[in-house]
Structures are given as structure tokens and as C-alpha cells.
Design a protein around this motif. Sequence first.
Motif, PDB file in Angstrom:
ATOM      1  N   GLY A 137      16.370 123.111  53.069  1.00  0.00           N
ATOM      2  CA  GLY A 137      15.477 124.075  53.707  1.00  0.00           C
ATOM      3  C   GLY A 137      15.528 125.432  53.041  1.00  0.00           C
ATOM      4  N   LEU A 138      16.745 125.878  52.695  1.00  0.00           N
ATOM      5  CA  LEU A 138      16.896 127.156  52.003  1.00  0.00           C
ATOM      6  C   LEU A 138      16.349 127.078  50.577  1.00  0.00           C
ATOM      7  N   LYS A 139      16.583 125.941  49.909  1.00  0.00           N
ATOM      8  CA  LYS A 139      16.043 125.768  48.554  1.00  0.00           C
ATOM      9  C   LYS A 139      14.520 125.825  48.560  1.00  0.00           C
ATOM     10  N   ALA A 140      13.910 125.150  49.530  1.00  0.00           N
ATOM     11  CA  ALA A 140      12.447 125.162  49.619  1.00  0.00           C
ATOM     12  C   ALA A 140      11.933 126.575  49.814  1.00  0.00           C
ATOM     13  N   GLY A 164      13.410 129.358  48.895  1.00  0.00           N
ATOM     14  CA  GLY A 164      13.607 130.083  47.654  1.00  0.00           C
ATOM     15  C   GLY A 164      12.606 129.701  46.580  1.00  0.00           C
ATOM     16  N   MET A 165      12.135 128.451  46.611  1.00  0.00           N
ATOM     17  CA  MET A 165      11.151 127.966  45.641  1.00  0.00           C
ATOM     18  C   MET A 165       9.719 128.266  46.073  1.00  0.00           C
ATOM     19  N   ARG A 166       9.579 128.824  47.286  1.00  0.00           N
ATOM     20  CA  ARG A 166       8.269 129.172  47.855  1.00  0.00           C
ATOM     21  C   ARG A 166       7.375 127.937  48.002  1.00  0.00           C
ATOM     22  N   ILE A 167       7.994 126.841  48.446  1.00  0.00           N
ATOM     23  CA  ILE A 167       7.250 125.620  48.736  1.00  0.00           C
ATOM     24  C   ILE A 167       7.486 125.250  50.200  1.00  0.00           C
ATOM     25  N   PRO A 168       6.567 124.504  50.837  1.00  0.00           N
ATOM     26  CA  PRO A 168       6.671 124.282  52.282  1.00  0.00           C
ATOM     27  C   PRO A 168       7.750 123.292  52.706  1.00  0.00           C
ATOM     28  N   TYR A 169       8.146 122.378  51.832  1.00  0.00           N
ATOM     29  CA  TYR A 169       9.162 121.393  52.202  1.00  0.00           C
ATOM     30  C   TYR A 169       9.717 120.736  50.948  1.00  0.00           C
ATOM     31  N   MET A 194      11.859 117.946  54.729  1.00  0.00           N
ATOM     32  CA  MET A 194      12.634 119.064  55.278  1.00  0.00           C
ATOM     33  C   MET A 194      11.883 120.359  55.046  1.00  0.00           C
ATOM     34  N   PRO A 195      11.471 121.042  56.127  1.00  0.00           N
ATOM     35  CA  PRO A 195      10.668 122.257  55.961  1.00  0.00           C
ATOM     36  C   PRO A 195      11.485 123.428  55.423  1.00  0.00           C
ATOM     37  N   LEU A 207      21.539 130.534  47.760  1.00  0.00           N
ATOM     38  CA  LEU A 207      20.331 130.001  48.400  1.00  0.00           C
ATOM     39  C   LEU A 207      19.831 130.946  49.485  1.00  0.00           C
ATOM     40  N   PHE A 208      20.746 131.529  50.257  1.00  0.00           N
ATOM     41  CA  PHE A 208      20.351 132.518  51.257  1.00  0.00           C
ATOM     42  C   PHE A 208      19.659 133.706  50.585  1.00  0.00           C
TER      43      PHE A 208
END
Length: 292
Positions: free
Chosen positions: A107-110, A112-117, A150-151, A183-184
Motif C-alpha cells: 500500500g505504501l509502495k503504491a 509512493g509510485m503514484r498508482i492506485p493499487y 492492494m490499494p 516507503l513512508f
Amino acid sequence: MANKLMTAKDVVASIKDGMTIGIGGWGPRRKPMALVRELLRSPVKDLTVVAYGGADVGMLCAAGKVKKLIFAFVSLDFIPLEPYFRKARQSGEIEVMEIDEGHMVLGLKAAGMRIPYIPTRVGLGTDVLKHNSSIRLIESPYDGKEWVAMPAINLDVALLHVDRADSRGVCQIAGPDIYMDDLFARAATNTFVSCDELVESSSFESEQAARLVFWERSETTGVVHLPGGAHPSSCAPLYGFDVKHFKEYAASSKEEGGWSSYQQKYVQCTEQEYLEKVGGMEAIKRLPLPVF
């Protein structure tokens, strides 16, 4: 170069009611506790808190500042279930999204990558999906199999603590584990970092020092110099967590008016007064590093 130095009051002034804040560290390890204490002194409320939680989560719950908690665990390790979180959870005072540690990472990676899931097999066939309607199953366009989507866990603010930083926002973690702090940092609109040691930028020029920097300084919004700022959690390699203090804190949860007494003693004071009450920096530096 931009000077990103701030005070703890400056950081908390940027946090508004209803925001989603991520708190770095892991259980009783490298938590930005001085920033959390400053947040406890403020009128901010209705927060959504995202954390691999420890006393940071427990104290915010005890103070009535948490509306919703997104978490994988809330523990002090040697005290398996954080006592004030336990009270809040059992009484139904807070909304919860309890997920697997791996879900939190994704969820944190998504975010950070600016993707929805991010699609994953983690959680298939478990009650994580049953109890979290926001996590959905999707069908792969390639093989027709089901995946968990995972959102993204998007953060308004991340609060982190590191052992060393400079005024530009370069942050160093020299301990054995960075947990998920990188990631945070990338998942947040604004990332505020407290540090035990404020150093010159030249400190990071060596190859060895550069290897201990885990996110770009552009991700750091502000830096607060707070020696002992992780106490009572640890900040390896500088000091371990304070078992005696955590036991006092946990014991207060069983007493009538325990939280009121604890926060009156350790929160409703300046940070310098707090350090004096726990024995000062020399005592903190003598705390043994955990071996587990």
C-alpha cells in the motif's frame, strides 16, 4: 541549498484535523516520539494513523486523537499488545483497517509510485478480505486468475526519526534495519524527520555514509533536531529502548486515571523537561541495544 530546519511546533502546526499521518519505526524501535509528544500537546483530532505501531499509536489513542487506524500490529515486543491501543480497540473507540505486514508494504509502495493499487497474492483465502471491504479482488488480463488489489495508502504527512540528518533533508539510518521508513517518506505529501544528531552535509560524502541514506532529500519537507527524540523507543546504534519506562507506561493503563497521570508527568512539559525526567541524554545513551 534550502534550509529545511524546523521546530516540533512548526511540524505539528502543519497537521490538521482529519489528516492521514504515517508514523515510521517499528513497535518500540526508532519511533519519532518527541514529535508524537508535540502532537499530543496540540488540539489536532480525528486523525487516520498508519503505522507498524508501538507506544506512538497507544498514546494517540489514549488522547482521543485517532479516528481510524491502519495497522499490521501495535506492540511493544516484550509487552505483546500495546495496552492503550488494546483498550481503544476492545471498546470500539476507533475504526480499524487491520492488514498483513506485506499489505502495508504494498500500500505504501503504491502511494509512493503514484498508482492506485498493486496486485498481489498476499491475502488470498484469508479473512483480511472479509474484514476489509476496501481491498478488492481483480482478474488478471493475462491468465484470468484472481489477484488481491492492494490499494495505495496515501499519506498527508509522514513523521520519522533518524540518527543523523543535515539541514538540507539528507537523512541517515545507521541501525540494522530501516523498517519501512523510506516507503513512508515517499508515500507522503509532506515528510517531517526528527534526528538525534544534526551534522554538516560533508558528513555524507563518503561512500560508506552514502550507503546509509535511503531516500532522496527532496522527499524530506522538514528536519527537527531532537536529541533523544526516539525515547522511550530505541534508535540504534545510539541507544536501546527503555524497558523501565515502557513498564511504567504500561502499568498506568491499569490504573484509574492512569493516562491522565502519565501525560501530566511526561507529555505536559517541554521536551527538555521530559529528557530531565527520564534521566537525561547520558542515561538514554546507556540504554542497551535490543538483541531481538
